[in-house]
Scaffold this motif. Structure first.
Motif, mmCIF file in Angstrom:
data_model
loop_
_atom_site.group_PDB
_atom_site.id
_atom_site.type_symbol
_atom_site.label_atom_id
_atom_site.label_comp_id
_atom_site.label_asym_id
_atom_site.label_seq_id
_atom_site.Cartn_x
_atom_site.Cartn_y
_atom_site.Cartn_z
ATOM 1 N N GLU A 68 70.334 48.594 61.690
ATOM 2 C CA GLU A 68 70.595 49.531 62.773
ATOM 3 C C GLU A 68 69.782 50.785 62.482
ATOM 4 O O GLU A 68 69.815 51.316 61.370
ATOM 5 N N MET A 69 69.041 51.268 63.473
ATOM 6 C CA MET A 69 68.159 52.409 63.253
ATOM 7 C C MET A 69 68.430 53.500 64.284
ATOM 8 O O MET A 69 68.631 53.208 65.471
ATOM 9 N N LEU A 70 68.441 54.735 63.817
ATOM 10 C CA LEU A 70 68.632 55.890 64.682
ATOM 11 C C LEU A 70 67.456 56.843 64.472
ATOM 12 O O LEU A 70 67.282 57.406 63.388
ATOM 13 N N PHE A 71 66.645 56.998 65.514
ATOM 14 C CA PHE A 71 65.529 57.933 65.497
ATOM 15 C C PHE A 71 65.931 59.149 66.322
ATOM 16 O O PHE A 71 66.365 58.998 67.475
ATOM 17 N N VAL A 72 65.809 60.344 65.762
ATOM 18 C CA VAL A 72 66.338 61.535 66.417
ATOM 19 C C VAL A 72 65.239 62.555 66.712
ATOM 20 O O VAL A 72 64.303 62.727 65.939
ATOM 21 N N ASP A 73 65.370 63.209 67.864
ATOM 22 C CA ASP A 73 64.653 64.454 68.110
ATOM 23 C C ASP A 73 65.495 65.572 67.509
ATOM 24 O O ASP A 73 66.648 65.778 67.927
ATOM 25 N N ARG A 74 64.953 66.283 66.535
ATOM 26 C CA ARG A 74 65.710 67.376 65.945
ATOM 27 C C ARG A 74 66.037 68.431 67.010
ATOM 28 O O ARG A 74 65.326 68.537 68.019
ATOM 29 N N PRO A 75 67.092 69.225 66.818
ATOM 30 C CA PRO A 75 67.459 70.233 67.827
ATOM 31 C C PRO A 75 66.289 71.141 68.193
ATOM 32 O O PRO A 75 65.637 71.731 67.331
ATOM 33 N N GLY A 76 66.014 71.217 69.492
ATOM 34 C CA GLY A 76 64.921 72.042 69.991
ATOM 35 C C GLY A 76 63.578 71.351 70.014
ATOM 36 O O GLY A 76 62.577 71.957 70.416
ATOM 37 N N HIS A 77 63.517 70.087 69.621
ATOM 38 C CA HIS A 77 62.259 69.345 69.550
ATOM 39 C C HIS A 77 62.323 68.132 70.474
ATOM 40 O O HIS A 77 63.406 67.623 70.771
ATOM 41 N N GLY A 78 61.148 67.670 70.873
ATOM 42 C CA GLY A 78 61.135 66.511 71.763
ATOM 43 C C GLY A 78 61.934 66.803 73.016
ATOM 44 O O GLY A 78 61.625 67.726 73.772
ATOM 45 N N ALA A 109 74.625 55.958 56.271
ATOM 46 C CA ALA A 109 73.252 55.488 56.509
ATOM 47 C C ALA A 109 72.351 55.912 55.360
ATOM 48 O O ALA A 109 72.647 56.838 54.606
ATOM 49 N N ILE A 110 71.233 55.208 55.248
ATOM 50 C CA ILE A 110 70.114 55.676 54.441
ATOM 51 C C ILE A 110 69.370 56.706 55.291
ATOM 52 O O ILE A 110 69.103 56.474 56.478
ATOM 53 N N ILE A 111 69.043 57.842 54.696
ATOM 54 C CA ILE A 111 68.381 58.925 55.428
ATOM 55 C C ILE A 111 66.920 58.992 54.992
ATOM 56 O O ILE A 111 66.627 59.145 53.808
ATOM 57 N N PRO A 113 77.727 63.983 51.511
ATOM 58 C CA PRO A 113 77.466 62.848 50.610
ATOM 59 C C PRO A 113 78.185 61.577 51.038
ATOM 60 O O PRO A 113 77.712 60.474 50.750
ATOM 61 N N ASP A 114 79.315 61.724 51.734
ATOM 62 C CA ASP A 114 80.056 60.558 52.200
ATOM 63 C C ASP A 114 79.319 59.815 53.304
ATOM 64 O O ASP A 114 79.615 58.649 53.585
ATOM 65 N N ARG A 115 78.348 60.472 53.929
ATOM 66 C CA ARG A 115 77.570 59.845 54.999
ATOM 67 C C ARG A 115 76.263 59.242 54.488
ATOM 68 O O ARG A 115 75.561 58.548 55.223
ATOM 69 N N THR A 116 75.906 59.552 53.241
ATOM 70 C CA THR A 116 74.562 59.272 52.736
ATOM 71 C C THR A 116 74.582 58.128 51.726
ATOM 72 O O THR A 116 75.061 58.288 50.605
ATOM 73 N N PRO A 131 72.548 50.811 57.999
ATOM 74 C CA PRO A 131 71.918 51.691 58.995
ATOM 75 C C PRO A 131 70.940 52.670 58.349
ATOM 76 O O PRO A 131 71.107 53.086 57.205
ATOM 77 N N ILE A 132 69.924 53.045 59.127
ATOM 78 C CA ILE A 132 68.903 53.982 58.666
ATOM 79 C C ILE A 132 68.721 55.058 59.729
ATOM 80 O O ILE A 132 68.595 54.754 60.916
ATOM 81 N N VAL A 133 68.700 56.316 59.287
ATOM 82 C CA VAL A 133 68.440 57.450 60.172
ATOM 83 C C VAL A 133 67.090 58.053 59.792
ATOM 84 O O VAL A 133 66.841 58.324 58.613
ATOM 85 N N PHE A 134 66.232 58.269 60.781
ATOM 86 C CA PHE A 134 64.888 58.791 60.552
ATOM 87 C C PHE A 134 64.785 60.209 61.121
ATOM 88 O O PHE A 134 65.116 60.444 62.287
ATOM 89 N N ILE A 135 64.272 61.140 60.287
ATOM 90 C CA ILE A 135 64.173 62.550 60.671
ATOM 91 C C ILE A 135 62.708 62.981 60.600
ATOM 92 O O ILE A 135 62.101 62.963 59.528
#
Length: 347
Positions: A85-95, A126-128, A146-149, A58-62
């Motif tokens: 698997e990819m997760l694209f996020v609107d950071r808090p308060g954005h988008g 995930a890869i961040i 670190p356990d998530r990364t 999985p990859i998370v995009f910030i």
């Protein structure tokens, strides 16, 4: 008395105009993501499932400052769909994400929120991938979770204290009352006129894709509340990275930093070289004639970096030379050896 009434009437009309334009922006760029309750507030995301033939974790995009998830979505979905698997996020308060509590005004709070979103979407590791301001959040996630990364890819990062301050409009937008008035009166009329030139500046010296504005909705940051959240993020960043950058040596996840020597937004000598010096085993890819948008301009190199931190064998320096040759013309050439440099003044 009459002049005061005229001023109040003008303010009321300007505020009404800004709110009208904010509604038009929302209608023009409706939310195509999914709002997820992560405990106390909702975060917006686009969650893309892998195919049966996926070969990446999985990859998370910030995304960075002034952006939203569409920026990274249009850069990487075409290149990676089906592979991970990819997760694209609107950071808090954005988008379209809600802001949440006061901790979300700092990169570590936003990193915590993204981890909770990962949990809600069943992603344990995930890869961040973080671009610009998003790289500070990616680094925070690698430090505190670190356990998530599984790995970190940092693009044109903003991660270290820099000389000078922040732009005047950032300072103004964070002031009590005056900031609210500024965001509700001047920002939208001025921003709508400047959005073309500003997005071109972000890419410079590389050409901005013709469909970039239509695809990535940079107008969303002009909405008053979003603009103020963005300003608070930027205003808080210097103190945060001053405190956290000495700890980057603790990051143990495989790390690749990709930066350009023509970046007009962040000081690559400070941020990118600083990261490469601090994180043991990290790899710095320094690309000539590249601006602030490696995600769009050297997408193939970023994908190769993702592959490498996932465990695949990739000669990133060779791929970087070929990417650089496209930008400067001529045949690929050898990169100069990397020597840490901390400049005494902005470059």
């Amino acid at each position: 008395m009459f002049p005061a009434l005229l001023i109040l009437a003008a303010l009321a009309l300007t505020i009404a105009y800004s709110l009208y334009q904010a509604r038009r922006i929302t209608a023009r760029f409706p939310n195509g993501g999914e709002l997820v309750d992560i405990g106390g507030f909702h975060m917006n995301c686009v969650h893309i499932r892998p195919s049966a033939a996926a070969d990446l974790p999985p990859i998370v995009f910030i995304h960075g400052a002034s952006g939203n998830l569409l920026d990274q979505l249009h850069a990487f979905r075409p290149a990676l769909e089906g592979r991970a698997e990819m997760l694209f996020v609107d950071r808090p308060g954005h988008g379209y994400s809600e802001r949440g509590g006061p901790s979300n005004a700092r990169p570590d709070g936003q990193a915590d929120a993204i981890v909770r979103l990962m949990e809600k979407r069943g992603i344990s590791q995930a890869i961040i991938v973080g671009h610009s301001f998003g790289a500070a959040i990616a680094a925070s996630l690698a430090l505190h979770h670190p356990d998530r990364t599984l790995g970190v890819v940092l693009l044109a990062p903003a991660t270290h204290p820099w000389p000078g301050g922040v732009d005047w409009h950032v300072k103004l937008a964070t002031l009590p009352l005056l900031g609210w008035l500024f965001a509700h009166t001047i920002v939208i009329p001025l921003g709508l006129r400047r959005i073309d030139s500003v997005t071109q500046l972000i890419f410079r010296p590389n050409p901005r894709p013709a469909d970039y504005i239509a695809n990535t909705a940079p107008h969303l940051v002009l909405r008053p509340s979003t603009f103020q959240h963005n300003a608070v993020d930027i205003a808080n960043l210097h103190a945060y990275v001053t405190r956290m950058s000495p700890r980057y040596a603790e990051i143990s996840a495989p790390t690749v930093v990709i930066t350009g020597d023509k970046d007009a937004i962040v000081l690559a000598e400070i941020h990118s070289r600083g990261l490469a010096s601090a994180i043991s085993g990290s790899e710095l890819l320094w690309i000539a004639n590249l601006g602030h948008k490696p995600d769009y301009v050297v997408t193939d190199l970023v994908v190769a970096a993702i592959e490498k931190v996932s465990g695949m064998t990739r000669d990133l320096q060779e791929i970087a030379r070929r990417a650089e040759a496209r930008l400067v013309g001529g045949a690929p050439k050898e990169h100069a050896p990397y020597t840490p440099v901390i400049p005494s003044e902005p470059i």
